[in-house]
Design a protein around this motif. Structure first.
Motif, PDB file in Angstrom:
ATOM      1  N   CYS A   1       0.983  -1.297  -0.029  1.00 13.34           N
ATOM      2  CA  CYS A   1      -0.127  -0.022  -0.048  1.00 13.34           C
ATOM      3  C   CYS A   1       0.890   1.191   0.063  1.00 13.34           C
ATOM      4  O   CYS A   1       0.669   2.134  -0.681  1.00 13.34           O
ATOM      5  N   ASN A   2       1.958   1.391   0.809  1.00  9.07           N
ATOM      6  CA  ASN A   2       2.863   2.290   0.989  1.00  9.07           C
ATOM      7  C   ASN A   2       3.546   2.707  -0.469  1.00  9.07           C
ATOM      8  O   ASN A   2       3.447   3.875  -0.987  1.00  9.07           O
TER       9      ASN A   2
ATOM     10  N   ARG B   1       0.760   4.298  -2.793  1.00  7.63           N
ATOM     11  CA  ARG B   1       0.554   5.551  -2.129  1.00  7.63           C
ATOM     12  C   ARG B   1       1.491   6.652  -2.695  1.00  7.63           C
ATOM     13  O   ARG B   1       1.428   7.629  -3.374  1.00  7.63           O
ATOM     14  N   ASP B   2       3.071   6.037  -2.691  1.00 13.71           N
ATOM     15  CA  ASP B   2       4.085   6.650  -3.214  1.00 13.71           C
ATOM     16  C   ASP B   2       4.084   7.027  -4.556  1.00 13.71           C
ATOM     17  O   ASP B   2       4.859   7.883  -5.043  1.00 13.71           O
TER      18      ASP B   2
ATOM     19  N   GLY C   1       1.452   7.667  -6.155  1.00 16.94           N
ATOM     20  CA  GLY C   1       0.322   8.764  -6.596  1.00 16.94           C
ATOM     21  C   GLY C   1      -1.030   8.233  -6.425  1.00 16.94           C
ATOM     22  O   GLY C   1      -2.177   8.819  -6.746  1.00 16.94           O
ATOM     23  N   MET C   2      -1.286   6.784  -6.036  1.00 19.16           N
ATOM     24  CA  MET C   2      -2.440   6.283  -5.868  1.00 19.16           C
ATOM     25  C   MET C   2      -3.258   6.853  -4.582  1.00 19.16           C
ATOM     26  O   MET C   2      -2.500   6.858  -3.648  1.00 19.16           O
ATOM     27  N   SER C   3      -4.534   7.171  -4.663  1.00 19.83           N
ATOM     28  CA  SER C   3      -5.043   7.448  -3.617  1.00 19.83           C
ATOM     29  C   SER C   3      -5.342   6.136  -2.752  1.00 19.83           C
ATOM     30  O   SER C   3      -5.603   5.122  -3.020  1.00 19.83           O
ATOM     31  N   TYR C   4      -5.758   6.346  -1.398  1.00 17.35           N
ATOM     32  CA  TYR C   4      -6.376   5.267  -0.656  1.00 17.35           C
ATOM     33  C   TYR C   4      -7.410   4.336  -1.300  1.00 17.35           C
ATOM     34  O   TYR C   4      -7.347   3.177  -1.154  1.00 17.35           O
ATOM     35  N   GLY C   5      -8.473   4.945  -1.635  1.00 17.00           N
ATOM     36  CA  GLY C   5      -9.503   4.300  -2.210  1.00 17.00           C
ATOM     37  C   GLY C   5      -9.272   3.337  -3.562  1.00 17.00           C
ATOM     38  O   GLY C   5      -9.643   2.466  -3.793  1.00 17.00           O
ATOM     39  N   ASP C   6      -8.337   4.296  -4.281  1.00 13.32           N
ATOM     40  CA  ASP C   6      -7.635   3.366  -5.540  1.00 13.32           C
ATOM     41  C   ASP C   6      -6.908   2.045  -5.159  1.00 13.32           C
ATOM     42  O   ASP C   6      -6.926   1.140  -5.825  1.00 13.32           O
ATOM     43  N   TYR C   7      -5.975   2.238  -4.122  1.00 13.87           N
ATOM     44  CA  TYR C   7      -5.069   0.945  -3.914  1.00 13.87           C
ATOM     45  C   TYR C   7      -5.702   0.031  -3.034  1.00 13.87           C
ATOM     46  O   TYR C   7      -5.727  -1.192  -3.365  1.00 13.87           O
TER      47      TYR C   7
ATOM     48  N   GLU D   1      -9.045  -0.587  -3.695  1.00 13.45           N
ATOM     49  CA  GLU D   1      -9.680  -1.344  -4.935  1.00 13.45           C
ATOM     50  C   GLU D   1      -8.864  -2.320  -5.480  1.00 13.45           C
ATOM     51  O   GLU D   1      -9.365  -3.467  -5.730  1.00 13.45           O
TER      52      GLU D   1
END
Length: 88
Positions: free
Chosen positions: A14-15, A18-19, A21-27, A29
């Motif tokens: 997840c990190n 996120r790094d 550029g994916m948002s919380y909801g995107d990753y 999903e």
């Protein structure tokens, strides 16, 4: 592998997302889709021996055979194909 080690590995992925550029909801999903494919694969193996609902060529094994851009393209194609299926 312990459950805490699996959770830690998942958060590490997840990190990375996120790094990138994916948002919380995107990753969340994307990880949900991957977990669905992996769970279907596990349930088709001995102990469970259930027929996988995932068509051959669009399953977890097909992801393991690829890497890089080919993996990305194949994963996207899997999601498109499974999204068109009426049984899901």
């Amino acid at each position: 592998m312990t459950s805490s080690a699996i959770v830690q590995k998942l958060w590490n992925y997840c990190n990375v997302l996120r790094d990138d550029g994916m948002s919380y909801g995107d990753y969340v999903e994307q990880l949900t889709y991957l977990l669905f494919l992996k769970m279907a694969d596990e349930r088709a193996k001995p102990t469970y021996n259930q027929k996988s609902p995932i068509p051959s060529g669009y399953d977890w094994q097909s992801l393991l055979e690829k890497d890089g851009d080919e993996l990305f393209d194949h994963y996207r194609h899997i999601l498109e194909k499974l999204g068109q299926e009426k049984s899901f």
